[in-house]
Design an enzyme around this catalytic site. Sequence first.
Site, mmCIF file in Angstrom:
data_model
loop_
_atom_site.group_PDB
_atom_site.id
_atom_site.type_symbol
_atom_site.label_atom_id
_atom_site.label_comp_id
_atom_site.label_asym_id
_atom_site.label_seq_id
_atom_site.Cartn_x
_atom_site.Cartn_y
_atom_site.Cartn_z
ATOM 1 C CD GLU A 49 8.453 86.280 37.558
ATOM 2 O OE1 GLU A 49 9.570 86.127 38.099
ATOM 3 O OE2 GLU A 49 7.389 86.231 38.185
ATOM 4 C CG ASP A 60 17.179 88.338 42.923
ATOM 5 O OD1 ASP A 60 16.300 87.471 42.776
ATOM 6 O OD2 ASP A 60 17.053 89.514 42.537
ATOM 7 C CE1 TYR A 175 8.029 84.100 43.505
ATOM 8 C CE2 TYR A 175 8.272 85.370 41.500
ATOM 9 C CZ TYR A 175 8.760 84.455 42.396
ATOM 10 O OH TYR A 175 9.993 83.892 42.189
#
Length: 281
Positions: A49, A60, A175
């Site tokens: 990734e 994040d 995911y």
Amino acid sequence: MSRIAKTFARLSGSGRKALIPYVTSGFPATDSTVPVMHAMVAAGADVIELGVPFSDPMADGPVIQRANESALARKVGLRDVLATVVEFRKRDDTTPVVLMGYANPVERMGVDVFLDTCRDAGVDGVLVVDYPPEESEQFSRAARDRGIDPIFLIAPTSDEERVRQVLALASGYVYYVSLKGITGAGHLDTDEVAQRVARIKQGTALPVGVGFGIRDGETARAIARHADAVIIGTRMIQVLDDGAPEGAAGRAGAFVASVRGALDAPEGASGDGAGARKGSA
């Protein structure tokens, strides 16, 4: 069959799980990304990734956000990331590369131009964090038309309708975000992850990867008992940042090899060995 599908089929046939490390393109140095990618593959990474630097990476945590800021300070943008994939493909035409980023750079480039350039560069999948599935049918179709897998996140807070929407649009793999909140936060509850992954698998034949909170071979091995892939982001960035940029590839390879070793160790073994090289396995 796409590179991603081939990779998961190969691993499934040998009873192994995919190891997917994440790196921010352009971190820790502009010229370090391609060597780091090759080192991770040599050490046992199955999919990479590749993060597109963005000024406000809302999913994040601080570690990856600082990596984004560092890359942006060196003027690393979306076209530079795509050029990195082109350079990587000169030596590796097998390992899948998934771009992970946010909508703003994609929209600025234009979706069709972005997807065309991804295809031409050798990108295999795209994960645009802030493209909601409710509004992504056209994008997903356009990506698949170009042989690119659209990949989506499922969170612990995703309700059944959201999960169904994601599974209807996704390809390549799904995911699953193991923690509530940002990357690098919280405590990994493997029992909860196991339950959620099992429910997701009831609705899809796609592989399910789990990310957020996986920091070493032990946690990777625990998650891999339930998932088809483990995805390591924050810890991978910390490894890259733990020393001089010129040593980043060596550090990345050593860390990935340790996790690969844990994933491949027989049940009952500690799984803390150096790990097997990828080779033809």
